[in-house]
Scaffold this active site. Structure first.
Site, PDB file in Angstrom:
ATOM      1  N   HIS A  65       0.828  -1.147   0.172  1.00  0.00           N
ATOM      2  CA  HIS A  65      -0.033  -0.111   0.136  1.00  0.00           C
ATOM      3  C   HIS A  65       0.856   1.261   0.022  1.00  0.00           C
ATOM      4  O   HIS A  65       2.060   1.205   0.436  1.00  0.00           O
ATOM      5  CB  HIS A  65      -0.996   0.033   1.152  1.00  0.00           C
ATOM      6  CG  HIS A  65      -0.315  -0.008   2.616  1.00  0.00           C
ATOM      7  ND1 HIS A  65       0.337  -1.184   3.171  1.00  0.00           N
ATOM      8  CD2 HIS A  65       0.040   0.951   3.346  1.00  0.00           C
ATOM      9  CE1 HIS A  65       1.097  -0.877   4.442  1.00  0.00           C
ATOM     10  NE2 HIS A  65       0.670   0.449   4.438  1.00  0.00           N
ATOM     11  N   CYS A 237       2.051   3.652  11.916  1.00  0.00           N
ATOM     12  CA  CYS A 237       2.995   3.296  10.826  1.00  0.00           C
ATOM     13  C   CYS A 237       3.359   4.224   9.862  1.00  0.00           C
ATOM     14  O   CYS A 237       2.750   5.190   9.966  1.00  0.00           O
ATOM     15  CB  CYS A 237       2.409   1.882  10.049  1.00  0.00           C
ATOM     16  SG  CYS A 237       1.088   2.107   9.044  1.00  0.00           S
TER      17      CYS A 237
END
Length: 732
Positions: A65, A237
């Protein structure tokens, strides 16, 4: 999520055998629907995100992603691989691959929907259903939440025929994917993704009420003996789309299984909602699962804390809960004075670097890079000031008296002496800063004092950079050892500001002065003498080796080792001729990759996509300024061609620079310090030779590859793709 994934974005027979090929196959479907405007540019962004941290998860899941300016709207593509594809997960290859594409400026609502998918992936029923579904439309519906799966993989329509089965599933612990922690779930499967945005708020509400009671003294027992253990957690993250929310869901699920109340603050791309201070105050422990700094971390000080990477929370959430409960039982808490110290055995930011199972060698590299990264600005500032001093005042300026005693405003020599002496002072900090921040990387702020003290001692005993490296590692180790000692509660307040600095500095000083200082100083002198004696073929081979290292990872650890080796030689008042040759070779080689990429995109632009051609324009300036990172976008998109070609060109330049006898007193500056280079014309010839070699190799290697289809002309089914690229120009 109805507009984010459709049957056209599902491939139930994904034939790719590598993660790069899988991302390309799914991205081509996005291109065909006009969701991605530049295939190669988008794949470069995916690769750059993958380079930060593998996106494989235990359970056979891969979630490549990124956020990219080449994405027109938030999009999700799904592929299922029969053979499995390695995405770096500890338990093996992934068979369920989700490619998540978010625009660079994606709105909060869409990112919340994407976060819902991340939470669904922690639901075994959801993944089992995806493995058994045999229709692309049904798979898309499952992912959208239109047809929540049941335990046997059937759809909601099938489940409606058997309400008793659904009730049984609910009793077995299946929860809505919102992760609210509520025991009253509305069904056995995941909620529709579009409704997951309230999950975080719900997850806070119940514990908040309980914590408010605790804060006001209304808890039944007052001491908390009859209530569940309470944990607050923060997950984050680098991209803030997937791992952040999967870690939160995993912690919440593990908490329910352990009978522990877990409330998670997800610091994702869509921002974050701060936990109620009452929730934090009532918590018995804290878990930080993050790969980027936790925002407003001081809110959680004074509690037992486990600090780890985000993937640890996904893969072993139960272990983290057990660990923080153990710390609470032992009374180990973080300092409350903002010093960043831990009174117990809490892990430091770099001690926990990377994922679980990481070896000591990787940690050591991270600690050393912490010191080098803080040292480099001192190298650049001090070195350039010294070089400017020589340029203005001549090479005898190092013998000038102190400008405190003699400074004439109208004399160039006085200004040269001023710059030289300021640079010398800056250079004096190199070894202490290196040692101090190596210790900081190991033990956080308490490591700074003994690290700086050890680095200063290294200069005093002429142990140089080798002494600084040893002092930093020793200081960090000593502080970590002290922090693991059980301390009475009455002394915890003075540990970070008195006890740790005092004891650690004394131990480091003793070891440096009495035990290891002399051997290290002897080794430093031997290395200096060896460098001074390098001539002929040996010098050329060293230049080639340093050139290879500078171009191997373009600003990474190997590059930094070569650069630090070079700067160590000139970080003295009177550097040797050999040291200045090494510095010249290192800087020349570091300029090659970005300049070569710029040249290649100019000469054969058709071999590069639009984004790379735009990056090539910027690479001219970056390369000329000695910023090797200017070639990273090219290396991330095509590492097997760009990196070997860059290494060959760097080796050529390094070897030629050494053979030409070019010297350099400045550690940085690129072409802007050419007047300070000895033998400047041949130096530029060496750089030009390496640039031409690398550019030629890149052009040849890219010309040999098969033409890339799908980005501009065809979709995955061979039909013409929408002309989104022409209609929506992409910014550089």
């Amino acid at each position: 999520m109805s507009d984010m994934i459709t049957a056209d974005l599902v491939d139930l027979d994904l034939s790719a055998d590598t993660k790069e090929a899988a991302a390309r196959a799914l991205a081509e479907r996005m291109v065909a629907l006009g969701r991605v405007t530049d295939l190669e540019g988008f794949l470069a962004d995916v690769a750059a995100r993958e380079a930060q941290m593998p996106t494989g998860l235990d359970g056979g899941i891969g979630i490549p992603h990124c956020r990219s300016e080449h994405v027109t709207e938030p999009t999700l593509a799904f592929g299922r691989s029969a053979a499995g594809i390695d995405f770096g997960a500890a338990d093996g290859p992934a068979d369920l691959i989700f490619l998540i594409a978010a625009p660079a400026g994606a709105d909060d609502a869409h990112l919340t929907i994407l976060s819902s998918l991340a939470r669904q992936l922690m639901n075994a029923e959801f993944t089992d259903a995806l493995r058994s579904v045999d229709d692309a439309s049904a798979a898309a519906a499952l992912i959208r939440g239109d047809e929540p799966p049941t335990a046997d993989g059937s759809t909601a329509a099938d489940a409606a025929k058997a309400p008793a089965a659904a009730g049984s599933s609910s009793e077995s612990g299946s929860e809505p994917v919102s992760g609210s922690g509520s025991e009253s779930g509305s069904g056995s499967g995941p909620e529709p993704a579009s409704g997951s945005g309230s999950g975080s708020a719900d997850s806070v509400a119940a514990p908040a009420a309980a914590s408010a009671g605790a804060a006001t003294g209304t808890d039944d027992a007052g001491t908390g003996a009859d209530r569940p253990f309470r944990i607050v957690a923060v997950t984050s993250c680098p991209t803030g789309i997937a791992h952040t929310y999967m870690a939160a869901e995993s912690l919440e699920n593990a908490g329910r299984e352990a009978g522990v109340e877990v409330v998670v603050e997800t610091q994702g791309s869509a921002g974050f909602t701060r936990l109620d201070p009452a929730v934090i105050a009532a918590a018995d422990g804290v878990i930080f699962a993050h790969d980027v700094p936790v925002r407003e971390k001081d809110r959680f000080a004074g509690k037992p804390t486990v600090d780890t990477g985000v993937k640890a929370a996904i893969n072993r959430a139960a272990d983290l809960i057990t660990e923080v409960r153990g710390k609470a039982e032992r009374g180990e808490v973080t300092a409350t004075d903002g010093s960043g110290a831990t009174d117990g055995s809490g892990t430091s930011p770099v001690e926990r670097a990377g994922g679980p199972g990481e070896g000591y060698g990787t940690k050591l590299r991270t600690w050393l890079m912490s010191g080098v990264s803080y040292m480099v600005p001192f190298v650049a500032a001090g070195g350039l000031l010294i070089a400017l001093g020589f340029a203005i005042g001549g090479y005898e300026i190092n013998e000038a008296p102190s400008v405190m005693d003699h400074f004439v405003w109208t004399q160039a020599a006085s200004w040269g002496a001023l710059l030289f002496q300021i640079g010398g002072v800056a250079f004096g900090f190199l070894v202490p800063v290196l040692a101090g921040y190596i210790a900081y990387g190991m033990a956080d702020r308490p490591g700074l004092v003994p690290g700086f003290v050890g680095g200063a001692i290294s200069l005093t005993i002429s142990a140089g950079f080798l002494g600084g490296l040893a002092a930093g590692l020793i200081a960090g180790g000593v502080v970590l050892a002290i922090q693991k000692v059980r301390i009475p509660a009455a002394l915890r307040g003075i540990m970070p500001v008195v006890v740790i600095p005092l004891i650690s500095s004394a131990v480091v000083g003793f070891l440096m002065f009495v035990v290891i200082g002399k051997p290290i100083a002897s080794a430093q002198k031997a290395m200096t003498d060896w460098l001074n004696g390098l001539t002929g073929a040996n010098a050329i081979l060293l230049g080639a080796l340093l050139g290879l290292m500078m171009c191997f990872d373009l600003g990474g650890p190997v590059n930094k080792v070569a650069y630090t080796f070079a700067t160590a030689g000139i970080a003295v008042a009177n550097p040797s001729d050999s040291a200045m040759k090494i510095m010249a070779a290192v800087m020349a080689a570091g300029m090659v990759p970005p300049l070569a990429m710029a040249l290649a995109t100019t000469v054969r632009g058709k071999l590069f996509n639009r984004t790379e051609r735009e990056n090539g324009k910027a690479a001219w300036v970056l390369g000329a300024s000695f910023i090797s990172e200017g070639a990273i976008p090219f290396a991330a998109a095509d590492p097997l061609r760009v990196i070997p070609a860059s290494m060959v060109g760097g080796a050529v330049t390094g070897a030629l620079s050494m053979s030409f006898g070019a010297t350099l007193r400045a550690p940085h500056g690129g072409i802007f310090v050419v007047p300070l280079i000895g033998n400047p014309f041949l130096y530029l010839v060496a750089i030009a030779a390496g640039v031409c070699v690398t550019a030629a190799l890149v052009i040849v290697l890219k010309g040999l590859r098969k033409p890339v289809t799908g980005a501009d002309t065809a979709g995955p089914d061979g039909t013409p793709a929408p002309s989104a690229r022409e209609e929506q120009p992409v910014a550089a």
